[in-house]
Write an enzyme that holds these catalytic residues in place. Structure first.
Site, PDB file in Angstrom:
ATOM      1  N   GLY A 143       0.776  -1.230   0.000  1.00 24.32           N
ATOM      2  CA  GLY A 143       0.000   0.000   0.000  1.00 24.32           C
ATOM      3  C   GLY A 143       0.810   1.284   0.000  1.00 24.32           C
ATOM      4  O   GLY A 143       0.321   2.320  -0.429  1.00 24.32           O
ATOM      5  N   PRO A 174       6.185  12.761  -2.481  1.00 23.26           N
ATOM      6  CA  PRO A 174       5.403  13.548  -1.517  1.00 23.26           C
ATOM      7  C   PRO A 174       3.944  13.123  -1.412  1.00 23.26           C
ATOM      8  O   PRO A 174       3.380  13.119  -0.326  1.00 23.26           O
ATOM      9  CB  PRO A 174       5.510  14.970  -2.056  1.00 23.26           C
ATOM     10  CG  PRO A 174       6.710  14.975  -2.927  1.00 23.26           C
ATOM     11  CD  PRO A 174       6.857  13.589  -3.469  1.00 23.26           C
ATOM     12  N   GLU A 186       6.139   3.460   9.596  1.00 28.99           N
ATOM     13  CA  GLU A 186       5.870   3.169  11.015  1.00 28.99           C
ATOM     14  C   GLU A 186       5.749   4.448  11.836  1.00 28.99           C
ATOM     15  O   GLU A 186       4.826   4.594  12.646  1.00 28.99           O
ATOM     16  CB  GLU A 186       6.989   2.311  11.619  1.00 28.99           C
ATOM     17  CG  GLU A 186       7.554   1.216  10.727  1.00 28.99           C
ATOM     18  CD  GLU A 186       6.571   0.144  10.341  1.00 28.99           C
ATOM     19  OE1 GLU A 186       5.725  -0.215  11.160  1.00 28.99           O
ATOM     20  OE2 GLU A 186       6.635  -0.326   9.184  1.00 28.99           O
TER      21      GLU A 186
END
Lengths: 734, 327
Positions: A465, A628, A701
């Site tokens: 993803g 970005p 994360e």
């Protein structure tokens, strides 16, 4: 080597596979239909511990379309060789499907029905009668008598002595519920044997090291006899980091029936058929002086694991060691052996858990001392890694806070709790720090340039993803001097060059660096070919000055002197160029981490126990941002995940029999659109060239770490009521 | 899912014939198919009634409203007659389920929907509603979302519908056709059954009877009404507590009050004590608080749902204020 112009890296590009995904053209694991495929449905244990005393498959096998029902009674013995190096926890004995009559947790596979249609297989599975000798399972982490594995410990200074002599001492216990990843795409495997060679189409985050090696080990066959194909992964968040029993079952069923077999876990089955973020009890004592200098922290943590594998959250310890410049720290981390299936890493593993406790505690200290929460953090900010004295490669956490405070309007905040109202709503704001260490693993990528001037780049990584397809294409395009549309990146096949697990935010740094290395090598090969070729306009030019732009090699000070890849290859009668790019992490003397300052504003209807996150801002020091638009998506996704962890997500177990009672998406709550109002992400510009050749520090994360404590701290600020348990629900707020 | 046959009917006569011989009616299917997948429901024959002419929303002669059984939840919620006359119904519908479900599910199916109790939906658990005599796993199990009102030692499951709470408040009537073709109507308070010792019996209709409409009786005008739903997330979740309130205020005095609660009862819970407390009084904050204090009368909380007692009172108090105003 002259630097290549960066046209694609840093540009806000859309996903290269976006169209495929939204038009249904992306083939996920269950979308593969090999010729003659049949369907398998697992029968789950209805008890939480004990043994199977009887099993009757007669009614199931009598159903039309049913090919076979496999149980421990008729399953072949499987070798289950050790597979060190995969994500199987060391020191455990992994669950061996259908190898004996033992039940280790509620929902454990006890049989599989194989039939020509999915409906027939489902029906047959429901007709399998299993009789058990049941024993009461132990599934409650809060039970103090639960046996624990040997603790992991850490100490510096004398934490207890420093705590005893501290002017301010605080002792808190925080609790975090078990969370499940709940990716949109269910876990699924399609398995086919051709003689003694196995092909699986699988949802996995680790094609080679995770799935290929495990299947070879389980079936006792050479690695080369297993091919794993996984082109698309519809979300995973860590749930695809191990090869779960259903993958073995699919392969076993295919071998036993001599037919290709498709096995898709139901949503319910994913709550015990795959891992989870383990529930945690986190006791934290801290000592401080009146100026807010924290002198001591004592961490005592407990998380769930299974009886058969000691899964520890490797990320639960580092945060308490490096986040603050605390001279005296001790940590004790135990895993409790429960009759549950084995947990696995989930987004921000360990760090997210520890951050909730540590960052809540710092917030509590800030109110105790009357010091602004940001100021308190700044006063404890280390100049070097306090655990080993290493310098930080880049640590711009202060800047994250300065930028965030400005953008969020932190200085307009009334520091007093329960002081701001909007009708029935109490308004509060909170902050917390997020950290995740920058992991890098060896990786390879093959880069091929064809005679038509297009490039193909391959690596056996995944894209669950984050946009691996897109970001790798960006890196390769710039390094090859090609536009995005001339570069194709492929992943998810064990025949491709080796790549590490797609998790721990290490893919960009690791695979990206291998792609960069391969593309750089290939470009230089082409340049050398040109400057050494008498027929090339670039003949005799200094190879170190030649750049490639839009597929054309030229010298920067005379753009007209050059030629295209096509011209070069055609004249030299070359079908193409091919290079194997590699990346091997360099050990250096830096501590390398990504950082986040997370700001949250909540509204709490204290009468009705409602919490709404009105707005959030994350400011990140994650090194260079390759893409970005994708990075923005990552941050939004991380915040949404954190909102879920803070307010909604809770896997609920009935401790009487170990049953998970909310194993569906109506009862296991994740945020819906209506819960998400205003999320904003800011990435500090910069790069960290001590981290890796791309200068990235990883961001999948860190964007989740710190979200839950920021919200919890905002809830305290709004209400004056400290809830030390996640998720924070109406029950606790009334 | 167990094997079943499927037949689609185009007249109520065909439907009743099929129903009489044991067929289960299916319209939107949003509950039934779900439960069939879990093998909680195991019908042999499904009779698809979605083609029957039961889709209108009409004003009755006396000024009430008749909503056809096959009107979709989304249609009913959007209907201008419903919205202007009984906003409590449209609000309850719009706060239910998800847009996709509301586009499929029908009004008749909505009031027939079965509980969300996790043990009911898990065929390996004890559940008297699913399997009479097998016990109730929820009673001493995980019961945060369960009922505190109308429970018995055999069942503590809530009725999940929001719309039914509005219907209960407004004292709607359910029209059904018997297999003999005769229509009868059942008051909402009698339509849904408390579990008692027979939790598997949930509605006061007989096998093969067909719901044709829900009728909202005439209420004095002006009637102000609304629905409040309290839940952990903002959408797509069943109620922890909810309140349907309708008030008729004339001359500064509450002349009529209709109040019911959801998420707390084994059936939508009519709050007669609250209603009585309101009648003849002038709206005030103190009145709302005093009336709402009666909302949980008779509540018998379980281990994990004690919070619902206070939450129910507060929900009713808040909704009285929202509908009746603060002065």
């Amino acid at each position: 080597m002259s630097p290549q112009p960066q046209a694609s890296v840093g540009a806000p590009l859309s996903r290269v596979d976006g169209r495929l995904k939204v038009t249904g053209g992306a083939d996920y694991a269950a979308d593969h239909h090999p010729e003659g495929v049949v369907h398998a449905v697992i029968v789950d244990s209805g008890i939480g511990r004990g043994r199977i005393s009887g099993i009757d498959t007669g009614a199931a096998e009598a159903q039309p379309g049913v090919i076979r029902v496999i149980t421990h009674r008729n399953a072949p013995t499987l070798p289950y060789r050790d597979n060190a190096g995969s994500n199987n926890p060391a020191g455990g004995r992994r669950l061996r499907v259908f190898q004996d009559d033992q039940i280790l947790f509620h929902g454990q596979p006890v049989a599989v029905a194989v039939a020509t249609t999915l409906e027939a297989a489902q029906h047959a599975a429901s007709l399998v009668k299993v009789v058990y000798d049941a024993q009461p399972p132990s599934t409650d982490l809060s039970d103090p008598d639960v046996p624990t594995n040997t603790p992991t410990t850490y100490a510096r200074g004398d934490a207890q002595a420093a705590l005893d002599s501290a002017a301010v001492r605080m002792e808190m216990t925080y609790r975090l519920a078990r969370n499940h990843h709940n990716p949109m795409e269910p876990h699924a495997t399609v398995a086919r044997w051709d003689g003694d060679r196995l092909t699986v189409w699988d949802k996995t985050q680790w094609v080679i090291g995770g799935t290929q090696t495990e299947l070879a080990a389980v079936f006792g066959i050479p690695l080369e006899s297993v091919r794993v194909i996984s082109p698309f992964v519809g979300g995973a968040f860590g749930s695809g980091l191990r090869t779960w029993p259903h993958t073995t079952i699919a392969a076993l069923a295919a071998r036993e029936t001599r037919r290709p077999v498709k096995l898709v876990l139901s949503r319910r089955q994913q709550y015990f058929g795959t891992g989870f973020r383990p529930a945690c009890e986190y006791q934290l004592s801290l000592g401080s002086d009146r100026s807010g200098r924290v002198s001591a922290m004592v961490h005592d943590m407990r998380t769930e694991t299974s009886t058969y594998e000691p899964f520890g959250e490797r990320g639960i310890l580092p945060l308490g060691q490096v986040l603050y410049d605390t001279p005296n720290v001790s940590q004790t981390y135990r895993t409790a052996r429960l009759d549950v299936n084995t947990p696995v890493a989930m987004r921000g593993p360990g760090f997210a858990t520890a951050a909730y406790a540590i960052e809540s505690a710092m917030d509590e200290l800030s109110y105790e001392l009357g010091i602004d929460p940001i100021e308190l953090r700044v006063r404890n900010e280390p100049e070097a890694d306090p655990s080993n004295g290493n310098a930080f490669s880049t640590r711009r956490l202060r800047e994250c806070y300065t930028t965030g405070a400005r953008e969020f309007g932190w200085d307009r905040r009334d520091p007093k709790p329960r002081a701001t109202r909007d009708g029935d709503w109490l308004i509060g704001t909170g902050v917390a720090t997020g950290v995740y260490h920058t992991l890098r693993n060896p990786a390879q990528a093959r880069v091929r340039l064809d005679a038509d001037g297009s490039a193909l780049v391959e690596s056996a990584t995944s894209d669950m993803g984050p946009g691996t397809y897109t970001s790798m294409t960006q890196v390769a395009a710039d390094a090859l001097g090609l536009p995005m549309r001339r570069v194709t990146f492929r992943l998810g096949d064990s025949l491709m060059p080796n790549a590490p697990l797609h998790g721990g935010s290490l893919t960009m740094a690791s695979v990206g660096s291998a792609v960069l290395n391969g593309a750089d090598q290939l470009r230089q090969q082409a340049i050398r070919l040109a400057v050494e070729d008498e027929r090339s306009p670039l003949y005799g030019a200094d190879a170190g000055t030649v750049v490639v732009r839009n597929g054309r090699l030229h010298v920067p000070d005379n753009p007209s002197r050059g030629e295209t890849y096509q011209q070069l290859l055609a004249r030299n009668d070359r079908a193409g160029l091919e290079v194997l790019g590699t990346y091997t992490p360099v050990q250096n003397r830096f501590t390398i981490e990504a950082y986040a300052a997370v700001f949250a504003e909540v509204a709490v209807d204290a009468r009705l126990g409602l919490v709404r996150v009105r707005r959030m801002l994350g400011v990140y020091d994650a090194g260079r941002i390759i893409s970005p638009k994708l990075a923005e998506s990552q941050a939004i996704g991380g915040m949404v995940g954190g909102i879920g962890q803070a307010l909604l997500e809770h896997t609920v177990t009935d401790h009487r029999d170990g049953r998970i009672v909310n194993a569906n998406l109506a009862d296991y709550l994740v945020p819906v659109n209506a819960d998400i109002i205003d999320l904003k992400a800011i990435y500090l510009q910069g790069e960290d060239m001590d981290a890796d050749p791309l200068g990235v520090k990883g961001l999948g994360e860190v964007v989740l770490v710190g979200v839950a404590p920021a919200i919890a701290n905002a809830v305290f600020h709004a209400t004056g009521h400290r809830v030390r348990e996640l998720p924070i629900t109406a029950d606790a707020l009334l | 899912m167990h094997p079943f046959s499927y037949t689609k009917v185009s007249t109520t006569r065909e439907a009743l014939n099929a129903g009489r011989s044991g067929g289960r009616y299916i319209a939107g299917g949003t509950t039934l198919v779900d439960l069939m997948r879990e093998t909680v429901e195991r019908p042999d024959t499904l009779v698809d009634i979605s083609g029957l002419p039961l889709r209108g929303i009409t004003v009755t002669g006396r000024g009430g409203l008749r909503i056809g059984a096959l009107v979709r939840m989304a249609e009913a919620a959007a209907d201008s007659k419903v919205r202007t006359t009984f906003p409590v119904i449209s609000q309850a519908l719009e706060l239910s389920a998800s847009a996709q479900l509301r586009n499929m599910a029908t009004i008749g199916g909505n009031i027939m929907q079965r509980t969300r109790c996790a043990y009911f939906r898990d065929v390996t658990a004890a559940c008297n509603k699913r399997e009479p005599g097998s016990g109730c796993a929820a009673l001493k199990g995980v019961n945060r979302t369960h009922a505190i009102l109308g429970t018995s030692g055999d069942c503590v499951a809530t009725h999940p519908s929001d719309a039914a709470v509005a219907f209960a408040a407004l004292e709607a009537r359910v029209h059904v056709l018997g297999s003999d073709g005769r229509e009868r109507s059942i008051g909402f308070a009698d339509f849904l059954l408390r579990p008692g010792s027979t939790p598997h019996r949930e509605q006061a209709i007989h096998r093969g009877e067909l719901i044709t409409a829900v009728e909202i009786p005439v209420h004095p005008r002006p009637l102000v009404s609304g629905y409040l739903k309290v839940r952990d997330r903002q959408s797509y979740e069943f109620a922890l507590t909810s309140a349907a309130v309708a008030l008729h205020v004339r001359g500064g005095v509450i002349r009529e009050a209709r109040v019911a609660a959801g998420g707390v009862g084994t059936v939508p819970w009519k709050l007669s004590a609250v209603e009585r407390h309101l009648i003849g009084e002038r709206p005030s904050e103190a009145l709302w608080t005093a009336a709402a204090a009666r909302a949980a009368d008779g509540a018998r909380p379980l281990e994990h749902n004690r919070f619902k007692v206070d939450l129910l009172k507060r929900t009713v108090e808040r909704q009285l204020r929202i509908v009746g105003g603060s002065r």
